[in-house]
Design a protein around this motif. Sequence first.
Motif, PDB file in Angstrom:
ATOM      1  N   LEU A 161       1.384   0.030 -51.917  1.00 49.17           N
ATOM      2  CA  LEU A 161       0.467   0.603 -50.928  1.00 49.17           C
ATOM      3  C   LEU A 161       0.674   2.120 -50.807  1.00 49.17           C
ATOM      4  CD1 LEU A 161       1.101  -2.210 -48.305  1.00 49.17           C
ATOM      5  CD2 LEU A 161      -0.913  -2.012 -49.775  1.00 49.17           C
ATOM      6  N   SER A 162       1.386   2.712 -51.767  1.00 50.48           N
ATOM      7  CA  SER A 162       1.684   4.156 -51.695  1.00 50.48           C
ATOM      8  C   SER A 162       0.520   4.979 -52.244  1.00 50.48           C
ATOM      9  CB  SER A 162       2.979   4.460 -52.447  1.00 50.48           C
ATOM     10  OG  SER A 162       2.820   4.170 -53.824  1.00 50.48           O
ATOM     11  N   ASP A 163       0.718   6.291 -52.244  1.00 51.25           N
ATOM     12  CA  ASP A 163      -0.296   7.265 -52.653  1.00 51.25           C
ATOM     13  C   ASP A 163      -0.834   6.977 -54.066  1.00 51.25           C
ATOM     14  OD1 ASP A 163      -1.809   9.508 -53.145  1.00 51.25           O
ATOM     15  OD2 ASP A 163      -0.280  10.936 -52.486  1.00 51.25           O
ATOM     16  N   THR A 192       3.698  11.870 -57.053  1.00 52.34           N
ATOM     17  CA  THR A 192       4.378  10.795 -56.319  1.00 52.34           C
ATOM     18  C   THR A 192       3.458   9.593 -56.113  1.00 52.34           C
ATOM     19  OG1 THR A 192       3.694  11.676 -54.165  1.00 52.34           O
ATOM     20  CG2 THR A 192       5.849  12.387 -54.977  1.00 52.34           C
ATOM     21  N   GLY A 193       4.088   8.442 -55.952  1.00 51.18           N
ATOM     22  CA  GLY A 193       3.329   7.233 -55.619  1.00 51.18           C
ATOM     23  C   GLY A 193       2.900   6.418 -56.825  1.00 51.18           C
ATOM     24  N   ILE A 194       2.320   5.263 -56.518  1.00 52.16           N
ATOM     25  CA  ILE A 194       1.967   4.275 -57.540  1.00 52.16           C
ATOM     26  C   ILE A 194       0.860   4.784 -58.479  1.00 52.16           C
ATOM     27  CG2 ILE A 194       0.319   3.037 -56.031  1.00 52.16           C
ATOM     28  CD1 ILE A 194       2.643   1.371 -58.625  1.00 52.16           C
ATOM     29  N   GLY A 195      -0.056   5.608 -57.936  1.00 52.21           N
ATOM     30  CA  GLY A 195      -1.147   6.106 -58.785  1.00 52.21           C
ATOM     31  C   GLY A 195      -0.616   6.962 -59.924  1.00 52.21           C
ATOM     32  N   ALA A 196       0.268   7.895 -59.579  1.00 56.99           N
ATOM     33  CA  ALA A 196       0.853   8.775 -60.607  1.00 56.99           C
ATOM     34  C   ALA A 196       1.669   7.961 -61.602  1.00 56.99           C
ATOM     35  CB  ALA A 196       1.734   9.831 -59.933  1.00 56.99           C
ATOM     36  N   ALA A 197       2.377   6.960 -61.085  1.00 58.19           N
ATOM     37  CA  ALA A 197       3.204   6.123 -61.966  1.00 58.19           C
ATOM     38  C   ALA A 197       2.331   5.329 -62.946  1.00 58.19           C
ATOM     39  CB  ALA A 197       4.052   5.170 -61.116  1.00 58.19           C
ATOM     40  N   ARG A 198       1.225   4.774 -62.437  1.00 63.74           N
ATOM     41  CA  ARG A 198       0.307   4.017 -63.307  1.00 63.74           C
ATOM     42  C   ARG A 198      -0.249   4.903 -64.413  1.00 63.74           C
ATOM     43  NH1 ARG A 198      -2.885   1.395 -58.326  1.00 63.74           N
ATOM     44  NH2 ARG A 198      -4.029   3.367 -58.466  1.00 63.74           N
ATOM     45  N   ALA A 203      11.806  -0.581 -50.772  1.00 65.55           N
ATOM     46  CA  ALA A 203      13.106  -0.352 -50.126  1.00 65.55           C
ATOM     47  C   ALA A 203      13.395  -1.557 -49.228  1.00 65.55           C
ATOM     48  CB  ALA A 203      13.075   0.950 -49.344  1.00 65.55           C
ATOM     49  N   SER A 204      14.269  -1.396 -48.200  1.00 66.75           N
ATOM     50  CA  SER A 204      14.653  -2.558 -47.376  1.00 66.75           C
ATOM     51  C   SER A 204      13.442  -3.193 -46.701  1.00 66.75           C
ATOM     52  CB  SER A 204      15.673  -2.137 -46.312  1.00 66.75           C
ATOM     53  OG  SER A 204      16.841  -1.649 -46.931  1.00 66.75           O
ATOM     54  N   ASP A 205      12.552  -2.350 -46.152  1.00 65.17           N
ATOM     55  CA  ASP A 205      11.340  -2.850 -45.505  1.00 65.17           C
ATOM     56  C   ASP A 205      10.221  -2.931 -46.551  1.00 65.17           C
ATOM     57  OD1 ASP A 205       9.028  -3.326 -44.108  1.00 65.17           O
ATOM     58  OD2 ASP A 205       9.196  -1.573 -42.785  1.00 65.17           O
ATOM     59  N   VAL A 206       9.815  -4.147 -46.856  1.00 62.18           N
ATOM     60  CA  VAL A 206       8.822  -4.351 -47.933  1.00 62.18           C
ATOM     61  C   VAL A 206       7.463  -3.725 -47.600  1.00 62.18           C
ATOM     62  CG1 VAL A 206       8.005  -6.622 -47.141  1.00 62.18           C
ATOM     63  CG2 VAL A 206       7.926  -6.071 -49.586  1.00 62.18           C
ATOM     64  N   MET A 207       7.233  -3.425 -46.304  1.00 63.81           N
ATOM     65  CA  MET A 207       5.950  -2.857 -45.903  1.00 63.81           C
ATOM     66  C   MET A 207       5.979  -1.318 -45.855  1.00 63.81           C
ATOM     67  SD  MET A 207       4.323  -5.599 -45.771  1.00 63.81           S
ATOM     68  CE  MET A 207       2.736  -5.028 -45.164  1.00 63.81           C
ATOM     69  N   ASP A 208       7.144  -0.721 -46.062  1.00 62.85           N
ATOM     70  CA  ASP A 208       7.242   0.743 -45.991  1.00 62.85           C
ATOM     71  C   ASP A 208       6.808   1.365 -47.320  1.00 62.85           C
ATOM     72  OD1 ASP A 208       7.951   3.420 -45.798  1.00 62.85           O
ATOM     73  OD2 ASP A 208       9.710   2.993 -44.554  1.00 62.85           O
ATOM     74  N   SER A 209       5.630   1.985 -47.306  1.00 58.89           N
ATOM     75  CA  SER A 209       5.065   2.505 -48.557  1.00 58.89           C
ATOM     76  C   SER A 209       5.337   3.992 -48.759  1.00 58.89           C
ATOM     77  CB  SER A 209       3.560   2.251 -48.570  1.00 58.89           C
ATOM     78  OG  SER A 209       2.953   2.937 -47.491  1.00 58.89           O
ATOM     79  N   VAL A 210       6.108   4.586 -47.856  1.00 60.74           N
ATOM     80  CA  VAL A 210       6.332   6.033 -47.908  1.00 60.74           C
ATOM     81  C   VAL A 210       7.780   6.381 -48.262  1.00 60.74           C
ATOM     82  CG1 VAL A 210       6.201   8.177 -46.575  1.00 60.74           C
ATOM     83  CG2 VAL A 210       4.508   6.369 -46.187  1.00 60.74           C
ATOM     84  N   ILE A 211       8.710   5.602 -47.743  1.00 64.64           N
ATOM     85  CA  ILE A 211      10.134   5.889 -47.935  1.00 64.64           C
ATOM     86  C   ILE A 211      10.495   5.857 -49.431  1.00 64.64           C
ATOM     87  CG2 ILE A 211      10.923   3.479 -47.759  1.00 64.64           C
ATOM     88  CD1 ILE A 211      13.226   4.520 -45.978  1.00 64.64           C
ATOM     89  N   THR A 212      11.500   6.649 -49.809  1.00 66.79           N
ATOM     90  CA  THR A 212      11.938   6.676 -51.213  1.00 66.79           C
ATOM     91  C   THR A 212      12.379   5.272 -51.663  1.00 66.79           C
ATOM     92  OG1 THR A 212      12.665   8.956 -50.972  1.00 66.79           O
ATOM     93  CG2 THR A 212      13.570   7.738 -52.835  1.00 66.79           C
ATOM     94  N   ALA A 213      11.841   4.844 -52.783  1.00 61.05           N
ATOM     95  CA  ALA A 213      12.166   3.518 -53.337  1.00 61.05           C
ATOM     96  C   ALA A 213      12.277   3.659 -54.849  1.00 61.05           C
ATOM     97  CB  ALA A 213      11.085   2.499 -52.963  1.00 61.05           C
ATOM     98  N   PRO A 214      13.455   4.067 -55.336  1.00 56.95           N
ATOM     99  CA  PRO A 214      13.569   4.412 -56.766  1.00 56.95           C
ATOM    100  C   PRO A 214      13.303   3.232 -57.708  1.00 56.95           C
ATOM    101  CG  PRO A 214      15.714   4.615 -55.633  1.00 56.95           C
ATOM    102  CD  PRO A 214      14.689   4.341 -54.572  1.00 56.95           C
TER     103      PRO A 214
END
Length: 453
Positions: free
Chosen positions: A59-61, A67-73, A143-154
Amino acid sequence: MRNYFIFLFLGLSVVSFAQSRSKATSLDAEVAAMAKEISADSIKSHIQKMVSFGTRHSLSDTVSATTGIGAARRWVAAKFLQFRKQSGAAMTVELDPYEITPGARTPRVPRKVTMKNVVATLKGSDPNDDRVLLVSGHLDSRASDVMDSVITAPGANDDASGVAVVLELARVMSKRKFPCTVIFMAVQGEEQGLLGARHMAGKLRAGNVNLIAMLNNDIVGNSTASETGDKNDKTIRIFSEMIPAVESEEDKKARESLKSENDSPSRQLARYIKEVSEPYTKGFTATVNMRPDRFLRGGDHTPFLQNGFIAVRFTEFNENYTQQHQTLRTENGIEYGDLPKFVDYAYAANVARINLATLASLAKAPGHPENVKMKVNLDNITYLSWEAAKSGPKPKGYYVLIRETYQPFWEKKIYVTDLKAQLSLSKDNYFFAVQAVGEKEHLSQAVMPVPLR
Ligand SMILES: [Zn+2]
């Protein structure tokens, strides 16, 4: 295994698995060369790049270039496109979109979102071969909270390691030609509920695609266990289901009458992987874990199983729970988080080699035999018959695989060139299966018989 086999048909040659494994000549030079090309450094650079996107939460940018899933894709797609060049345009690359709406089946998706799988398809060189192989890892992280789409999650290990394996396979395999099609895939939405895999499995099922094996690589880059500190950098686990998630009425009846609970098609694939891939990875082995997944866990192979496909999961032998699904922090002297510095790149490279040997061996092998049947006479002779596969390279013969009922792995095999075999072995004491053998000794998956009434 008893050593007084008597065969009614003379001229059958019996091979024990120890003999067949020690035959160095059975290694395929091209597969060995590809296994050598797999590079731990290349896997390392793929993982570091994926981690650089900060988070790859589903659910990230999707707009940012950095940053985010779009750039990664887009980065994964660009890597595939780079490999496409060396494939002579035989490989196509797409971002395959699907819309996820909030609902009972998607509790981890609070708003409507378009997710995309990155899919590279290396078209088979034989237009008459409709077989498809698929290898997958999941691009999203948490990260720990599966709904947190902003926090760093390497998500370096979970699951940049799996995607890096897929990329490395695409890099090495796209330079070569295989009779059948190989799909390399990085899915989204795994952490939000296996959504990308569910999309792809449903799509392949709807298209009636002849997918013969799906390999899920998820968490394949760590060698040291949390809590115990045990290290194992020599073993990858293969998880496979026991009783198929879906089976036809006929298959269910066959399973119940043969008592073949330990012989689902996915379990056959797991045994196959161990047998064909270990000779290419000196000292690195694969365990056949006789359960569909780890305790309380699931993965992207699951939707494929639920759609009736053959699928297995690769996961490292020792997991580290202070790294998986953890927000970056230090607590009581323990550093939490899924960081690249914890990844064992040489280990992940060996996992890639296991995948590679499996995919290449299956691709070069004939299709598996069809309609394998066993006569139901109450006697001490076993009669098996089968048909040649409709697609794939032509077989030169078949192995009838044999093991005693309490044994986990096939123990003996008998080579036949016919489409039937008659063995003076009791159906009560042994399990049987049949696999096709190609001109250059490549082996198809093994198929259990169904009772012929
Ligand atoms: Zn994962």
